[in-house]
Design a protein around this motif. Sequence first.
Motif, short mmCIF file in Angstrom:
data_model
loop_
_atom_site.label_atom_id
_atom_site.label_comp_id
_atom_site.label_asym_id
_atom_site.label_seq_id
_atom_site.Cartn_x
_atom_site.Cartn_y
_atom_site.Cartn_z
N LEU A 47 0.83 -1.21 0.00
CA LEU A 47 0.00 0.00 0.00
C LEU A 47 0.87 1.25 0.00
O LEU A 47 0.62 2.20 -0.76
N VAL A 48 1.88 1.28 0.85
CA VAL A 48 2.78 2.43 0.90
C VAL A 48 3.51 2.59 -0.44
O VAL A 48 3.64 3.70 -0.96
N ALA A 49 3.94 1.47 -1.01
CA ALA A 49 4.62 1.52 -2.31
C ALA A 49 3.70 2.07 -3.39
O ALA A 49 4.13 2.86 -4.24
N TYR A 50 2.43 1.66 -3.38
CA TYR A 50 1.47 2.16 -4.38
C TYR A 50 1.31 3.68 -4.27
O TYR A 50 1.34 4.39 -5.28
N CYS A 51 1.14 4.18 -3.06
CA CYS A 51 0.98 5.63 -2.87
C CYS A 51 2.24 6.37 -3.33
O CYS A 51 2.15 7.40 -4.00
N ASN A 52 3.40 5.83 -2.97
CA ASN A 52 4.65 6.47 -3.37
C ASN A 52 4.80 6.52 -4.88
O ASN A 52 5.19 7.54 -5.46
N ALA A 53 4.50 5.40 -5.53
CA ALA A 53 4.65 5.34 -6.99
C ALA A 53 3.66 6.25 -7.69
O ALA A 53 3.98 6.90 -8.69
N THR A 54 2.42 6.33 -7.17
CA THR A 54 1.41 7.19 -7.76
C THR A 54 1.81 8.66 -7.63
O THR A 54 1.69 9.45 -8.59
N SER A 55 2.29 9.05 -6.46
CA SER A 55 2.75 10.43 -6.27
C SER A 55 3.93 10.73 -7.19
O SER A 55 4.00 11.80 -7.80
N SER A 56 4.86 9.78 -7.31
CA SER A 56 6.02 9.98 -8.18
C SER A 56 5.60 10.12 -9.63
O SER A 56 6.18 10.90 -10.39
N ALA A 57 4.57 9.37 -10.03
CA ALA A 57 4.09 9.43 -11.42
C ALA A 57 3.54 10.82 -11.74
O ALA A 57 3.81 11.38 -12.81
N ARG A 58 2.77 11.39 -10.83
CA ARG A 58 2.22 12.72 -11.06
C ARG A 58 3.33 13.76 -11.14
O ARG A 58 3.28 14.68 -11.97
N LEU A 59 4.33 13.63 -10.29
CA LEU A 59 5.43 14.59 -10.30
C LEU A 59 6.29 14.44 -11.54
O LEU A 59 6.76 15.42 -12.11
N ALA A 60 6.49 13.19 -11.98
CA ALA A 60 7.29 12.95 -13.18
C ALA A 60 6.63 13.55 -14.41
O ALA A 60 7.32 14.02 -15.33
#
Length: 404
Positions: A47-60
Amino acid sequence: MKRRLGTFDAVVIGLGSMIGAGVFVAMAPAAAAAGSWLPLGLAIAALVAYCNATSSARLAARYPQSGGTYVYGRERLGPFWGHAAGWSFVVGKTASCAAMALTVGAYAWPAHANAVAVAAVLALTAVNVAGVQKSALLTRVIVAVVLAVLVMVVVVAVDPGRIGSTTFQGSVGVGGVLQSAGLLFFAFAGYARIATLGEEVRDPATVIPRAISTALTITLVVYAAVAVTVLSALGASGLASATAPLADAVTAAGHPGLAPVVRVGAVVAALGSLLALILGVSRTTLAMARDRHLPGTLAAIHPRFDTPYRAEIAVGVVVAVVVALVDVRGAIGFSSFAVLVYYAIANASAFTLGRRVVPTIGLIGCVVVAFALPTAAVLSGAAVVLLGALAFGVRRRIGVHTAP
């Protein structure tokens, strides 16, 4: 860049980044923390990994530049937070390099794990300096080998009759489950690789979130199956004390002849991960050196090989020293703490973009799980992160120019 990648390609790249050597070693220290509640810790880590990756995707999508959260933190929160993210990434992934090298040693030659690990680091550092990088084809081969080995472990070692008696049994504190989540977070390392593909995928606003969800789901299913299998084969206490848990699991299940196959799979996965990690850490070191957050001499490019050879050599030497002195469990804990700090800054940066539910969950999850890690990992990780912050303050005070 040309937009050539569809959802399937992005998912494969994500699997190549996540399905790696971490699963071969992280289960044991996580079981020591959570016992038979290990699968719950795995779900929290995912769950933490999913949130981190989703946030990183928006920033990227907003900042399609090399550097990841080093750039996002600087642009959204200010230079200090960019530096903190970059520093945390470098020290955390340096510890990840050590853990991967020690995994090579633990599975290849357990009696001399540290010596093998040092040799692996030095050899792959030389490979990177010469400019021989892991190709996309090699990545797919490694993923195929690792998946085949993991499927084999599940098929031959699972004991259906013991699953109910070894999973979610006994009492364990919330702290133990959260600590296991922090340690298992290490096994998901690399998931944000999908988020960096904004310039290379078709319809990135749709493809990247879909690929992240799909790759993380597949990885979670595979890891959950492996976790339940090794628990049923070894029991929580046996898993907690194992140095090569997946090899031990097939041996305990009555198939000792397959243990060498598992060991070879672990070594292949660890060497592939180590090669990519040294490459990634050296590039972030190069970026920070160019911005004067690290000594400028590390920004030198080799005139023949066109590689940041000083950064690569520096990273290799540091990792070699670390693996000569520490064990794999200590390296995993330290790495997880520093990388969780890195992603906490990523979520805080994404929070400033709006649509704040996922970044909020991710930020809280990173902080809670980071401070639930073993005390030694928290204290050493916090000390090194604070050392980076102190260095930033000193450089600003004495007037050393850094990038805005």
